[in-house]
Design an enzyme around this catalytic site. Structure first.
Site, PDB file in Angstrom:
ATOM      1  N   TYR A   1       0.838  -1.198   0.000  1.00 59.65           N
ATOM      2  CA  TYR A   1       0.000   0.000   0.000  1.00 59.65           C
ATOM      3  C   TYR A   1       0.871   1.245   0.000  1.00 59.65           C
ATOM      4  O   TYR A   1       2.053   1.213   0.361  1.00 59.65           O
ATOM      5  CB  TYR A   1      -0.906   0.028   1.237  1.00 59.65           C
ATOM      6  CG  TYR A   1      -0.155   0.302   2.507  1.00 59.65           C
ATOM      7  CD1 TYR A   1      -0.003   1.603   2.993  1.00 59.65           C
ATOM      8  CD2 TYR A   1       0.448  -0.741   3.229  1.00 59.65           C
ATOM      9  CE1 TYR A   1       0.714   1.853   4.161  1.00 59.65           C
ATOM     10  CE2 TYR A   1       1.159  -0.497   4.384  1.00 59.65           C
ATOM     11  CZ  TYR A   1       1.294   0.806   4.848  1.00 59.65           C
ATOM     12  OH  TYR A   1       2.019   1.050   5.987  1.00 59.65           O
TER      13      TYR A   1
ATOM     14  N   PHE B   1       2.522   9.948   3.025  1.00 62.99           N
ATOM     15  CA  PHE B   1       2.845   9.844   4.445  1.00 62.99           C
ATOM     16  C   PHE B   1       3.249   8.445   4.869  1.00 62.99           C
ATOM     17  O   PHE B   1       3.827   8.261   5.944  1.00 62.99           O
ATOM     18  CB  PHE B   1       1.686  10.339   5.320  1.00 62.99           C
ATOM     19  CG  PHE B   1       0.399   9.567   5.148  1.00 62.99           C
ATOM     20  CD1 PHE B   1       0.177   8.380   5.806  1.00 62.99           C
ATOM     21  CD2 PHE B   1      -0.599  10.060   4.323  1.00 62.99           C
ATOM     22  CE1 PHE B   1      -1.008   7.674   5.654  1.00 62.99           C
ATOM     23  CE2 PHE B   1      -1.790   9.367   4.160  1.00 62.99           C
ATOM     24  CZ  PHE B   1      -1.995   8.169   4.827  1.00 62.99           C
ATOM     25  N   ASP B   2       2.961   7.429   4.029  1.00 60.68           N
ATOM     26  CA  ASP B   2       3.349   6.069   4.398  1.00 60.68           C
ATOM     27  C   ASP B   2       3.278   5.179   3.177  1.00 60.68           C
ATOM     28  O   ASP B   2       2.468   5.411   2.262  1.00 60.68           O
ATOM     29  CB  ASP B   2       2.424   5.528   5.497  1.00 60.68           C
ATOM     30  CG  ASP B   2       2.987   4.279   6.170  1.00 60.68           C
ATOM     31  OD1 ASP B   2       4.191   4.010   6.003  1.00 60.68           O
ATOM     32  OD2 ASP B   2       2.234   3.582   6.863  1.00 60.68           O
TER      33      ASP B   2
ATOM     34  N   ILE C   1      -8.448   0.722  10.435  1.00 57.98           N
ATOM     35  CA  ILE C   1      -9.477   1.753  10.352  1.00 57.98           C
ATOM     36  C   ILE C   1     -10.673   1.252   9.540  1.00 57.98           C
ATOM     37  O   ILE C   1     -10.516   0.407   8.646  1.00 57.98           O
ATOM     38  CB  ILE C   1      -8.908   3.059   9.750  1.00 57.98           C
ATOM     39  CG1 ILE C   1      -8.323   2.820   8.356  1.00 57.98           C
ATOM     40  CG2 ILE C   1      -7.886   3.675  10.683  1.00 57.98           C
ATOM     41  CD1 ILE C   1      -7.861   4.095   7.651  1.00 57.98           C
TER      42      ILE C   1
ATOM     43  N   TYR D   1      -9.018   8.247  10.695  1.00 58.47           N
ATOM     44  CA  TYR D   1      -8.511   8.506  12.041  1.00 58.47           C
ATOM     45  C   TYR D   1      -9.293   9.587  12.773  1.00 58.47           C
ATOM     46  O   TYR D   1      -8.924   9.974  13.885  1.00 58.47           O
ATOM     47  CB  TYR D   1      -7.020   8.847  11.976  1.00 58.47           C
ATOM     48  CG  TYR D   1      -6.197   7.683  11.479  1.00 58.47           C
ATOM     49  CD1 TYR D   1      -5.785   6.678  12.357  1.00 58.47           C
ATOM     50  CD2 TYR D   1      -5.872   7.558  10.136  1.00 58.47           C
ATOM     51  CE1 TYR D   1      -5.055   5.595  11.913  1.00 58.47           C
ATOM     52  CE2 TYR D   1      -5.142   6.468   9.674  1.00 58.47           C
ATOM     53  CZ  TYR D   1      -4.736   5.491  10.558  1.00 58.47           C
ATOM     54  OH  TYR D   1      -4.016   4.404  10.107  1.00 58.47           O
TER      55      TYR D   1
ATOM     56  N   PHE E   1      -5.527   6.004  -0.347  1.00 55.47           N
ATOM     57  CA  PHE E   1      -4.674   4.824  -0.307  1.00 55.47           C
ATOM     58  C   PHE E   1      -4.792   4.045  -1.615  1.00 55.47           C
ATOM     59  O   PHE E   1      -5.903   3.873  -2.138  1.00 55.47           O
ATOM     60  CB  PHE E   1      -5.079   3.888   0.837  1.00 55.47           C
ATOM     61  CG  PHE E   1      -4.722   4.365   2.203  1.00 55.47           C
ATOM     62  CD1 PHE E   1      -3.450   4.136   2.729  1.00 55.47           C
ATOM     63  CD2 PHE E   1      -5.647   5.026   2.987  1.00 55.47           C
ATOM     64  CE1 PHE E   1      -3.130   4.569   4.014  1.00 55.47           C
ATOM     65  CE2 PHE E   1      -5.331   5.459   4.268  1.00 55.47           C
ATOM     66  CZ  PHE E   1      -4.064   5.224   4.781  1.00 55.47           C
TER      67      PHE E   1
END
Length: 242
Positions: free
Chosen positions: A152, A162-163, A180, A206, A229
């Site tokens: 991902y 961010f990730d 989530i 979140y 995502f």
């Protein structure tokens, strides 16, 4: 959040002075008078560090009043109000700032979701999750009793990443009942080998708290953030019972 900011400012100043004291030999007797350049340098270092935090949080205090408060605190001059009231005023200022930032995040998120919903191929579920099939897979879909292996990457609506599991050099493993809601719902739509793009409203992500790094306390996901995502489902495995 506000108390944390207050403590950061106070602790930085305390640690800075303690460090200088230690460098001077740790003596507590006598008084050392800094010369003009050393005094300026001390203020410059503290100011530069505070500026970094203020810029990150979009703080813009009245510099003249800010310096007056520091001067009164150092010299012991009778302050405009006591420290308890001062802390309350800082708390109120940070609360106002957070409200502004949160309102803006909700506004931008809603605008992005509305525009994304118009794109060809975007499907919206009853919960508000938006997804797009980039590649379709085969076989069964995971359930809430399963663990999945995925690649991902996640980014904010401004395009900033961010990730990403790709940066770790290996896929990630998640139990569906520990992720989530937007991910849990979206993954149950996928089959092995499929790749989907999810646009997740904050209430399925979140939420109003965002996400912080447990070790450092750094905010990784801001409150009310709408997230994007791209997820590739590699494996589905039953959750092993302990």
């Amino acid at each position: 959040m506000t108390t944390k900011h207050w403590l950061i400012l106070a602790l930085f100043t305390a640690v800075f002075f303690m460090g200088c004291k230690g460098a001077a030999g740790g003596s507590s007797s006598g008084k050392v008078n800094f010369d003009r350049d050393a005094s300026y340098s001390l203020g410059l270092n503290i100011g530069a560090t505070l500026k970094e935090g203020m810029t990150a949080d979009n703080l813009s205090p009245n510099i003249d009043e800010f310096l007056k408060g520091i001067k009164d605190g150092i010299t012991g001059k009778k302050p405009r109000f006591d420290l308890d009231e001062a802390r309350q005023k800082i708390e109120q200022a940070f609360n106002s700032l957070e409200e502004i930032k949160n309102t803006e995040a909700v506004k931008l998120g809603n605008e992005f979701l509305a525009e994304n919903a118009k794109k060809p191929g975007v499907i919206i579920t009853n919960s508000g999750l938006q997804y797009e099939v980039l590649a379709e897979g085969y076989g069964p879909s995971p359930t809430m009793e399963d663990m999945v292996v995925v690649h991902y990457e996640g980014k904010f609506i401004d395009g900033k990443f961010f990730d990403s599991s790709y940066t770790y050099g290996q896929p990630a493993r998640f139990d569906l009942d520990y992720i989530i809601p937007g991910w849990a719902e979206g993954l149950q739509l996928m089959k092995i080998g499929s790749k989907y793009r999810f646009v997740i409203p904050s209430e399925l992500g979140y939420g109003e708290e965002g996400m912080q790094d447990w070790n450092t306390g750094r905010q990784l996901i801001p409150p009310f953030a709408t997230l994007i995502f791209e997820v590739e489902l590699l494996e589905i495995n039953p959750i092993e019972e302990e």
